[in-house]
Design an enzyme around this catalytic site. Structure first.
Site, PDB file in Angstrom:
ATOM      1  N   CYS A 133       2.386  -3.928  15.910  1.00  0.00           N
ATOM      2  CA  CYS A 133       2.298  -3.562  14.490  1.00  0.00           C
ATOM      3  C   CYS A 133       1.708  -4.690  13.664  1.00  0.00           C
ATOM      4  O   CYS A 133       2.155  -5.832  13.732  1.00  0.00           O
ATOM      5  CB  CYS A 133       3.684  -3.213  13.961  1.00  0.00           C
ATOM      6  SG  CYS A 133       3.692  -2.908  12.184  1.00  0.00           S
ATOM      7  N   GLU A 165       0.833  -1.201   0.000  1.00  0.00           N
ATOM      8  CA  GLU A 165       0.000   0.000   0.000  1.00  0.00           C
ATOM      9  C   GLU A 165       0.863   1.245   0.000  1.00  0.00           C
ATOM     10  O   GLU A 165       1.977   1.228   0.510  1.00  0.00           O
ATOM     11  CB  GLU A 165      -0.808   0.056   1.294  1.00  0.00           C
ATOM     12  CG  GLU A 165      -1.662  -1.125   1.518  1.00  0.00           C
ATOM     13  CD  GLU A 165      -2.005  -1.270   2.982  1.00  0.00           C
ATOM     14  OE1 GLU A 165      -3.018  -1.902   3.251  1.00  0.00           O
ATOM     15  OE2 GLU A 165      -1.276  -0.740   3.827  1.00  0.00           O
ATOM     16  N   CYS A 167       7.397  -6.234  15.593  1.00  0.00           N
ATOM     17  CA  CYS A 167       7.039  -5.336  16.694  1.00  0.00           C
ATOM     18  C   CYS A 167       5.631  -5.721  17.150  1.00  0.00           C
ATOM     19  O   CYS A 167       4.743  -5.932  16.321  1.00  0.00           O
ATOM     20  CB  CYS A 167       7.093  -3.886  16.236  1.00  0.00           C
ATOM     21  SG  CYS A 167       8.736  -3.441  15.638  1.00  0.00           S
ATOM     22  N   CYS A 183       7.097  -7.486   6.805  1.00  0.00           N
ATOM     23  CA  CYS A 183       8.283  -6.971   7.508  1.00  0.00           C
ATOM     24  C   CYS A 183       8.940  -8.138   8.231  1.00  0.00           C
ATOM     25  O   CYS A 183       8.242  -8.981   8.803  1.00  0.00           O
ATOM     26  CB  CYS A 183       7.871  -5.893   8.513  1.00  0.00           C
ATOM     27  SG  CYS A 183       9.293  -5.100   9.325  1.00  0.00           S
ATOM     28  N   CYS A 209      -1.394   1.650   7.398  1.00  0.00           N
ATOM     29  CA  CYS A 209      -0.723   0.694   6.525  1.00  0.00           C
ATOM     30  C   CYS A 209      -0.980  -0.721   7.013  1.00  0.00           C
ATOM     31  O   CYS A 209      -0.913  -0.995   8.196  1.00  0.00           O
ATOM     32  CB  CYS A 209       0.766   0.979   6.480  1.00  0.00           C
ATOM     33  SG  CYS A 209       1.099   2.385   5.432  1.00  0.00           S
ATOM     34  N   CYS A 238       3.260   8.340   1.853  1.00  0.00           N
ATOM     35  CA  CYS A 238       3.839   7.331   2.742  1.00  0.00           C
ATOM     36  C   CYS A 238       4.116   6.084   1.909  1.00  0.00           C
ATOM     37  O   CYS A 238       3.194   5.457   1.397  1.00  0.00           O
ATOM     38  CB  CYS A 238       2.828   7.042   3.856  1.00  0.00           C
ATOM     39  SG  CYS A 238       3.341   5.765   4.997  1.00  0.00           S
TER      40      CYS A 238
HETATM   41  N1  SAH Z   1       9.450  -0.115   9.927  1.00  0.00           N
HETATM   42  C1  SAH Z   1       9.603   1.268  10.086  1.00  0.00           C
HETATM   43  C2  SAH Z   1       8.642   2.110   9.262  1.00  0.00           C
HETATM   44  C3  SAH Z   1       7.222   1.649   9.142  1.00  0.00           C
HETATM   45  S1  SAH Z   1       6.215   1.685  10.567  1.00  0.00           S
HETATM   46  C4  SAH Z   1       9.513   1.636  11.543  1.00  0.00           C
HETATM   47  O1  SAH Z   1       9.147   0.793  12.353  1.00  0.00           O
HETATM   48  O2  SAH Z   1       9.847   2.780  11.861  1.00  0.00           O
HETATM   49  C5  SAH Z   1       5.795   3.400  10.769  1.00  0.00           C
HETATM   50  C6  SAH Z   1       5.431   3.775  12.199  1.00  0.00           C
HETATM   51  O3  SAH Z   1       4.146   3.270  12.578  1.00  0.00           O
HETATM   52  C7  SAH Z   1       6.395   3.240  13.213  1.00  0.00           C
HETATM   53  O4  SAH Z   1       6.715   4.218  14.160  1.00  0.00           O
HETATM   54  C8  SAH Z   1       5.610   2.123  13.824  1.00  0.00           C
HETATM   55  O5  SAH Z   1       6.137   1.793  15.060  1.00  0.00           O
HETATM   56  C9  SAH Z   1       4.234   2.706  13.880  1.00  0.00           C
HETATM   57  N2  SAH Z   1       3.151   1.721  14.068  1.00  0.00           N
HETATM   58  C10 SAH Z   1       3.127   0.448  13.651  1.00  0.00           C
HETATM   59  N3  SAH Z   1       1.953  -0.142  14.025  1.00  0.00           N
HETATM   60  C11 SAH Z   1       1.244   0.773  14.683  1.00  0.00           C
HETATM   61  C12 SAH Z   1      -0.048   0.767  15.307  1.00  0.00           C
HETATM   62  N4  SAH Z   1      -0.812  -0.324  15.308  1.00  0.00           N
HETATM   63  N5  SAH Z   1      -0.470   1.911  15.894  1.00  0.00           N
HETATM   64  C13 SAH Z   1       0.290   3.022  15.860  1.00  0.00           C
HETATM   65  N6  SAH Z   1       1.513   3.085  15.304  1.00  0.00           N
HETATM   66  C14 SAH Z   1       1.993   1.977  14.716  1.00  0.00           C
HETATM   67 FE1  SF4 Z   2       8.287  -3.716  10.847  1.00  0.00          FE
HETATM   68 FE2  SF4 Z   2       6.049  -2.776  11.892  1.00  0.00          FE
HETATM   69 FE3  SF4 Z   2       8.225  -2.997  13.409  1.00  0.00          FE
HETATM   70 FE4  SF4 Z   2       8.129  -1.086  11.507  1.00  0.00          FE
HETATM   71  S1  SF4 Z   2       6.808  -1.225  13.335  1.00  0.00           S
HETATM   72  S2  SF4 Z   2       9.817  -2.504  11.967  1.00  0.00           S
HETATM   73  S3  SF4 Z   2       6.897  -2.180   9.934  1.00  0.00           S
HETATM   74  S4  SF4 Z   2       7.077  -4.713  12.455  1.00  0.00           S
END
Ligand code: SAH
Ligand code: SF4
Length: 387
Positions: free
Chosen positions: A133, A106, A130, A126, A353, A119
């Site tokens: 996420c 996306e 995390c 990934c 996303c 974005c």
């Molecule tokens: N992988 C990279 C970039 C993509 S994620 C990273 O982790 O920085 C972009 C941002 O969205 C990151 O700060 C991530 O921690 C946050 N994010 C992911 N899932 C989320 C959620 N469910 N609610 C709020 N923020 C989230």
């Molecule tokens: Fe990957 Fe999501 Fe962690 Fe970013 S926040 S590094 S997209 S698992």
């Protein structure tokens, strides 16, 4: 990590999107263009692909008919397939794109008063997991090629009608590398794509209009600073290693202190580093956490983005209350750091996303089960905030 793949367009031909001048010269050699003419022809191709946004060789009228025909036999400048395109009532636009191997990612365009950021995604899924996420739960992972990353920019420019670029009055002014995937685990792909995106003869978005977000791949942060030096965002989310080890597993390899040292050494170019902090009720949102955050940031020109947790089915967290988020923000602000609370965008189109992709997969599964004719758009799903 998976190798960068040979970038094929949806029509099965190698795509020239994402190719730099040297690569374009090599493509011209393949179609038998005389060596002496290649540099100039490569400049023309570069201009048509990245400045004029040509989506077919036929449009490239400064090239001879014969050259255009030979290019079209061997190569492609076609866009990826747009599986779903949606526009929110707040102007946020979202595309679900499908590449030659059927994999989907996306990208989301977020207009604001005086700027508009796209974005972009850097991986399908990934490799990191995390805990909060949704992207981290997706089973399939591969790196996007430079062309697949760049084609997200081209699709947005197409939709916004913003060719040729650069223009002064455009909506799409910034790139945030915050979509699906960990960009610094696809270093070569994102570096090649952002070099092309910031090339003044093409898309022409200057490096200080690009922000890369990382979960903390420390050696690559240093390299990125030296080689590209764009804006930087760090997904911090916790101020103690025990908790960050759990929430952001890459922390088991590179600890908070190492991460912050890399930030201190990062070339700032008058732009603060953004620290992203997702607000998880009862987990990382106490006054003590906020005070520790302030202590950690000492000496770093920083801004703290507080992100309300965007819940997804199966997530083990809930979002902190508004009062808690604002109490946290007040402590950070009192120490002199800007601490905006991120406003959810595109709720009605699932602009977080990962959500559209999941919705699309659900629909496909349902469709296959019922062997029903294809639906035109995803069914409504729970409200979501852009992460
Ligand atoms: N992988 C990279 C970039 C993509 S994620 C990273 O982790 O920085 C972009 C941002 O969205 C990151 O700060 C991530 O921690 C946050 N994010 C992911 N899932 C989320 C959620 N469910 N609610 C709020 N923020 C989230
Ligand atoms: Fe990957 Fe999501 Fe962690 Fe970013 S926040 S590094 S997209 S698992």
């Amino acid at each position: 990590m998976p190798e960068l793949r040979k970038p094929l367009a949806a029509d099965g031909l190698p795509s020239l999107i994402g190719t730099d001048r040297a690569g374009l010269e090599a493509a011209l050699a393949e179609i038998g263009e005389p060596e002496a003419k290649r540099p100039m022809r490569a400049r023309q191709l570069f201009h048509w692909i990245y400045c004029r946004g040509a989506a077919s060789f036929e449009q490239m009228t400064t090239l001879s008919k014969e050259t255009r025909a030979r290019l079209a036999e061997r190569f492609s400048v076609a866009r990826p397939e747009i599986v779903v395109e949606q526009q929110s009532t707040d102007g946020t636009r979202k595309w679900l794109l499908r590449f030659f191997d059927g994999q989907e990612v996306e990208c989301v365009f977020i207009p604001q008063d005086d700027r508009g950021a796209l974005c972009v995604s850097t991986q399908v899924g990934c490799t990191l997991t995390c805990k909060f996420c949704h992207t981290g739960t997706m089973p399939l992972v591969r790196n996007l090629t430079p062309g697949e990353i760049l084609s997200q920019l081209l699709v947005a420019r197409d939709a916004l009608g913003e060719w040729p670029s650069p223009r002064d009055d455009r909506l799409f002014t910034n790139i945030v590398v915050m979509g699906m995937g960990e960009p610094l685990f696809n270093y070569d792909g994102i570096a090649a794509a952002m070099k092309l995106a910031s090339d003044g003869d093409g898309i022409g978005l200057s490096k200080h209009k690009i922000t890369l977000s990382t979960s903390g791949v420390v050696p690559r942060i240093v390299q990125w600073g030296e080689e590209l030096g764009t804006g930087l965002a760090i997904s911090l989310h916790a101020v103690r290693d025990e908790l960050r080890d759990e929430l952001v597993p890459v922390n088991r390899k590179w600890k908070i202190a190492q991460l912050l040292d890399a930030c201190r050494a990062y070339p700032h170019r008058n732009k603060p580093i953004t620290f992203e902090y997702v607000m998880l009720a009862g987990v990382n949102d106490s006054d003590a956490d906020a005070r520790e955050l302030v202590r950690l940031l000492e000496g770093i020109p920083a801004k703290v983005n507080l992100i309300p947790f965007n819940a997804w089915p199966g997530a083990e967290f809930t979002c902190s209350s508004n009062n808690r988020i604002h109490a946290f923000a007040r402590i950070v602000e009192a120490a002199g750091y800007q601490s905006p609370v991120r406003v959810p965008r595109g709720r009605d189109i699932l602009a977080a996303c990962g959500q559209l992709k999941t919705a699309s997969e659900r629909i496909r599964a349902r469709r296959e089960a019922a062997a029903a004719p294809p639906a035109a758009a995803p069914t409504p799903a729970p409200a979501a905030a852009l992460h």
